[in-house]
Design an enzyme around this catalytic site. Sequence first.
Site, mmCIF file in Angstrom:
data_model
loop_
_atom_site.group_PDB
_atom_site.id
_atom_site.type_symbol
_atom_site.label_atom_id
_atom_site.label_comp_id
_atom_site.label_asym_id
_atom_site.label_seq_id
_atom_site.Cartn_x
_atom_site.Cartn_y
_atom_site.Cartn_z
ATOM 1 N N ASN A 99 0.823 -1.197 0.000
ATOM 2 C CA ASN A 99 0.000 0.000 0.000
ATOM 3 C C ASN A 99 0.861 1.252 0.000
ATOM 4 O OD1 ASN A 99 -2.396 1.591 0.169
ATOM 5 N ND2 ASN A 99 -3.379 -0.085 1.289
ATOM 6 N N LYS A 153 -0.384 -15.098 19.813
ATOM 7 C CA LYS A 153 -1.011 -16.430 19.767
ATOM 8 C C LYS A 153 -0.748 -17.070 18.429
ATOM 9 C CE LYS A 153 -5.606 -14.882 18.231
ATOM 10 N NZ LYS A 153 -7.026 -14.948 18.512
ATOM 11 N N HIS A 177 23.702 0.561 11.940
ATOM 12 C CA HIS A 177 24.923 1.253 12.340
ATOM 13 C C HIS A 177 25.312 0.791 13.748
ATOM 14 C CE1 HIS A 177 24.045 3.874 8.951
ATOM 15 N NE2 HIS A 177 22.836 4.026 9.438
ATOM 16 N N GLY A 193 -0.384 -1.325 9.206
ATOM 17 C CA GLY A 193 0.127 0.012 8.939
ATOM 18 C C GLY A 193 1.077 0.533 9.996
#
Length: 191
Positions: free
Chosen positions: A85, A189, A115, A148
């Site tokens: 997306n 779970k 790093h 998201g």
Amino acid sequence: MQKTEKEKMLAGELYDTRDPELIQMYHKARKLMTVFNSLDSTDTVGKKEALTSLLGDVGDGVWIEPPFLCDYGVHISIGKNTLINTNCMFIDDNTITIGKNGLIAPFVQIYTAKHPLKASDRVSDSGIAPYTTSTSPVVIGDNVWIGGNSIILPGVTIGDNVTIGAGSVVTKDIPDNTLAFGNPCTVIKNI
């Protein structure tokens, strides 16, 4: 024979991020991303051509919503029918492998570059780049849904049939057939 900076990068060794070969790859990727991200949404042929030129491997039915950002692109492989997306960023200084039938939600970030933690190890006067960098690959299995605003850190492997909850920071491997979320992301779970 001495390794190139690109070979060092892909081997997970410290490398010079400002090596001319890597800078050339970086600029090529920027040009291809500009093309891809500016194409009309109806130009599916143009979008496929741009992605095929940008990415290492693109399976049939892959759909990426612009804008999409990456470092080099050529180190990214995406399996068939995967949806990525909008506003995703993949730092592919090492390989990023995403399986088939994946769902990658908006604003997901996948990092392969890292790093040193200690500033005296991180900041360098010895090379062209003022900091040291190494990499580790990221592998995401088949049928994975990443919610998201999640972040996947270098060296992580996410198994098949996994759901990662939104906003997660994935710092370690996640086994097959699980629901995991949080910061740091932990298995909640089996599913």
